[in-house]
Design an enzyme around this catalytic site. Structure first.
Site, PDB file in Angstrom:
ATOM      1  CB  THR A   1      -0.940   0.104   1.200  1.00 49.51           C
ATOM      2  OG1 THR A   1      -1.579   1.310   1.360  1.00 49.51           O
ATOM      3  CG2 THR A   1       0.056   0.009   2.499  1.00 49.51           C
TER       4      THR A   1
ATOM      5  CE  LYS B   1      -1.986  -4.233   3.666  1.00 51.63           C
ATOM      6  NZ  LYS B   1      -2.390  -5.266   2.697  1.00 51.63           N
TER       7      LYS B   1
ATOM      8  CD  GLU C   1      -2.334   5.508   4.233  1.00 52.28           C
ATOM      9  OE1 GLU C   1      -1.600   5.782   5.274  1.00 52.28           O
ATOM     10  OE2 GLU C   1      -3.087   6.181   3.760  1.00 52.28           O
TER      11      GLU C   1
ATOM     12  CE1 TYR D   1      -3.991  -1.519   5.599  1.00 44.92           C
ATOM     13  CE2 TYR D   1      -3.095   0.612   4.702  1.00 44.92           C
ATOM     14  CZ  TYR D   1      -3.836  -0.898   4.467  1.00 44.92           C
ATOM     15  OH  TYR D   1      -3.929  -1.454   3.355  1.00 44.92           O
TER      16      TYR D   1
END
Length: 326
Positions: free
Chosen positions: A130, A157, A132, A153
């Site tokens: 991601t 990831k 992010e 998160y």
């Protein structure tokens, strides 16, 4: 011979689009679903209930937090390709549930990689990374950009991302990560900001709501159409060697501008309906994510074609249709 694919997270936005794509390409598709007292399979019901897919689409109960179920599913499916799309995928929720997010999104990937390494070592493995993971790093972000996640998160990831690199280098697995920037659709979960906006526009236009409350309107994101990104995932596993790729549009849009695009589609001024509340802001904000998809264009022949304006309109139209059907 018919290729077999295993998709975790098959009932989600990305999983449903990927399942459609693979079935169209003649694959036998196996999907991991979590056991729940309530069904949440609306996105794949058209596929699962289609008699034409009776001997080509199979669902298995399992969970990324349960290694035994993963081993059993990998053994049963005997996949040629594994697409790990399952996750606790809400950034805001990850601040409230950091331990579960780490177990599902970081350790869950290691559990699945181990199952593949031991029981399907020739399978090609796709990990849903991601944007992010970039967090505070300035855009444009590409495959060589330094990571600086700003949420549980993003950190989980990133753990999974480097685990895939490690399994590729240590065990020779064909493991790749698709670093996907924000990708949306009418199938997006209702708690994500773009879908919150499109649902609110439809409800307000239909006279069933009068306000929408959001958090940081200045956040800039690179929004593409999820259906197109599923094609990019598949293309990554068709390459001669495992390489990580960024998928993005290369265009940044603020939450404020997305609101404008969505509301103006039905002739409304977003400023008349949108409120802000700091409770909806993250403890650590990510100000700007804009991807550089040059490698994907050059090596995969993949390019996003749906603009953010087109995306906003198709999401609003889908929610208008849903409300009209009630």
């Amino acid at each position: 011979m018919t290729k077999r694919a295993l998709i975790t997270g098959i009932t989600g936005q990305d999983g449903s689009y990927l399942a459609e794509l693979l079935l169209d390409k003649g694959y036998e598709v196996h999907g991991l679903v979590r056991r729940s007292s309530s069904f949440n399979r609306e996105r794949i019901d058209p596929l699962h209930l289609d008699p034409a897919n009776a001997d080509r689409l199979f669902l298995h109960y399992g969970d990324l937090t349960d290694s035994t179920s993963l081993v059993n599913i990998v053994r049963a499916a005997r996949p040629d390709e594994v697409y790990n799309l399952a996750a606790q995928s809400h950034v805001g929720v990850s601040f409230e549930m950091p331990e579960y997010t780490a177990s599902a999104d970081a350790l869950g990937v290691i559990r699945l990689l181990e199952a593949v390494r031991l029981h399907a070592p020739e399978a090609r493995f796709y990990q849903a990374s991601t944007s992010e993971m970039f967090g505070l790093t300035a855009p444009p972000q590409n495959e060589e950009t330094i990571f600086h996640p700003r949420s549980p998160y993003g950190a989980a990831k990133l753990h999974a991302h480097w685990a895939c690199v490690n399994y590729r280098e240590a065990y020779g697995l064909f493991a790749v990560s698709g670093i996907l920037f924000n990708h949306e659709s009418p199938r997006r979960g209702e708690s994500f900001v773009t879908r919150k906006v499109s649902r609110a526009v439809a409800a307000i236009r239909a006279g069933r709501a009068d306000r929408l409350t959001l958090g940081n309107l200045d956040a800039i994101r690179d929004w593409g159409y999820a259906k197109e990104y599923a094609e990019g995932m598949w293309r990554m596993l068709q390459q001669d060697r495992p390489v990580d790729y960024v998928l993005a549009t290369g265009v940044g849009t603020t939450v404020r501008d997305f609101c404008d695009l969505a509301f103006s589609h039905v002739g409304l001024d977003w400023r008349d309906f949108v409120d802000t509340d700091p409770r909806f802001e993250r403890p650590a904000e990510v100000p700007e994510l804009i991807g550089d998809p040059s490698r994907a264009a050059a090596e995969l022949g993949w390019k996003a074609s749906t603009t953010v304006g087109e995306l906003a309109r198709l999401m609003v139209d889908a929610d208008l249709e849903s409300i009209a059907a009630l």
